[in-house]
Design a protein around this motif. Sequence first.
Motif, PDB file in Angstrom:
ATOM      1  N   ALA A 105       6.038 -12.275   4.185  1.00  0.00           N
ATOM      2  CA  ALA A 105       5.755 -11.703   5.502  1.00  0.00           C
ATOM      3  C   ALA A 105       7.037 -11.208   6.169  1.00  0.00           C
ATOM      4  O   ALA A 105       7.050 -10.135   6.789  1.00  0.00           O
ATOM      5  CB  ALA A 105       5.056 -12.741   6.378  1.00  0.00           C
TER       6      ALA A 105
ATOM      7  N   TYR B 168       9.116  -2.869   7.868  1.00  0.00           N
ATOM      8  CA  TYR B 168       8.654  -2.111   9.043  1.00  0.00           C
ATOM      9  C   TYR B 168       9.839  -1.732   9.925  1.00  0.00           C
ATOM     10  O   TYR B 168       9.958  -0.592  10.378  1.00  0.00           O
ATOM     11  CB  TYR B 168       7.675  -2.944   9.883  1.00  0.00           C
ATOM     12  CG  TYR B 168       6.230  -2.738   9.546  1.00  0.00           C
ATOM     13  CD1 TYR B 168       5.578  -1.567   9.894  1.00  0.00           C
ATOM     14  CD2 TYR B 168       5.496  -3.726   8.904  1.00  0.00           C
ATOM     15  CE1 TYR B 168       4.242  -1.387   9.605  1.00  0.00           C
ATOM     16  CE2 TYR B 168       4.171  -3.551   8.607  1.00  0.00           C
ATOM     17  CZ  TYR B 168       3.533  -2.375   8.965  1.00  0.00           C
ATOM     18  OH  TYR B 168       2.216  -2.195   8.674  1.00  0.00           O
TER      19      TYR B 168
ATOM     20  N   GLY C  25       6.537   0.085   5.720  1.00  0.00           N
ATOM     21  CA  GLY C  25       6.106  -1.248   6.129  1.00  0.00           C
ATOM     22  C   GLY C  25       4.685  -1.544   5.707  1.00  0.00           C
ATOM     23  O   GLY C  25       4.368  -2.659   5.288  1.00  0.00           O
ATOM     24  N   SER C  26       3.811  -0.528   5.803  1.00  0.00           N
ATOM     25  CA  SER C  26       2.426  -0.712   5.368  1.00  0.00           C
ATOM     26  C   SER C  26       2.348  -0.932   3.865  1.00  0.00           C
ATOM     27  O   SER C  26       1.582  -1.773   3.391  1.00  0.00           O
ATOM     28  CB  SER C  26       1.587   0.506   5.748  1.00  0.00           C
ATOM     29  OG  SER C  26       1.552   0.653   7.148  1.00  0.00           O
TER      30      SER C  26
ATOM     31  N   THR D 282       3.514  -4.446   3.203  1.00  0.00           N
ATOM     32  CA  THR D 282       2.489  -5.414   3.591  1.00  0.00           C
ATOM     33  C   THR D 282       1.375  -5.461   2.557  1.00  0.00           C
ATOM     34  O   THR D 282       0.916  -6.548   2.173  1.00  0.00           O
ATOM     35  CB  THR D 282       1.921  -5.064   4.977  1.00  0.00           C
ATOM     36  OG1 THR D 282       2.985  -5.033   5.927  1.00  0.00           O
ATOM     37  CG2 THR D 282       0.874  -6.059   5.410  1.00  0.00           C
TER      38      THR D 282
ATOM     39  N   ALA E 295       8.004  -7.930   4.592  1.00  0.00           N
ATOM     40  CA  ALA E 295       7.192  -6.831   5.120  1.00  0.00           C
ATOM     41  C   ALA E 295       7.628  -6.462   6.534  1.00  0.00           C
ATOM     42  O   ALA E 295       7.717  -5.272   6.875  1.00  0.00           O
ATOM     43  CB  ALA E 295       5.713  -7.223   5.100  1.00  0.00           C
ATOM     44  N   LEU E 296       7.943  -7.465   7.349  1.00  0.00           N
ATOM     45  CA  LEU E 296       8.406  -7.203   8.718  1.00  0.00           C
ATOM     46  C   LEU E 296       9.730  -6.443   8.723  1.00  0.00           C
ATOM     47  O   LEU E 296       9.888  -5.461   9.459  1.00  0.00           O
ATOM     48  CB  LEU E 296       8.553  -8.525   9.487  1.00  0.00           C
ATOM     49  CG  LEU E 296       9.063  -8.407  10.913  1.00  0.00           C
ATOM     50  CD1 LEU E 296       8.017  -7.736  11.793  1.00  0.00           C
ATOM     51  CD2 LEU E 296       9.429  -9.779  11.452  1.00  0.00           C
TER      52      LEU E 296
END
Length: 157
Positions: free
Chosen positions: A35, A42, A50-51, A54, A38-39
Amino acid sequence: MTAIVLLFVSGALLLAGEVFLPGGIAGVIGGVLLALGALFSYMQFGPGAGSIATLAALALVGLTLYLELIWWPKTKLGRAMVVDAVVGGQSQPPPASKEVIGKSATAVTMLAPTGLVEIAGQRYEAFCQSGLAARGAALTVVGLDNFRLIVTANKIT
């Protein structure tokens, strides 16, 4: 970019290690690292990257769950690691029914005033109304409490 890759690789390794490490802590930490990766993706590369990061993290978690819960237990090594033994013993004697009232019992342990008695080969917890009863004493069941028998010592005539 290096931090994101390290977070993803570390998270993936911890998720994979969850198969061998009991407790779930490695899996939770691995998920948190994914997580965070992914953050950071972004923040550093915008919503598009970022998408994708994720979705990749979610796919990795889904794949890990599938492998750990569905595929791994079916493998030879996975079956060897799973404990499937069943313990057939009981920690407490079974509760008695009203059918034992009036029957003779033998004290398995000293009743002072509680202990174990035996009726027809079955052991029960009992309370002796007449106080102490020595081990091996002949008793009579006179009642039934919630989880124990109420017994009294037989009169010697």
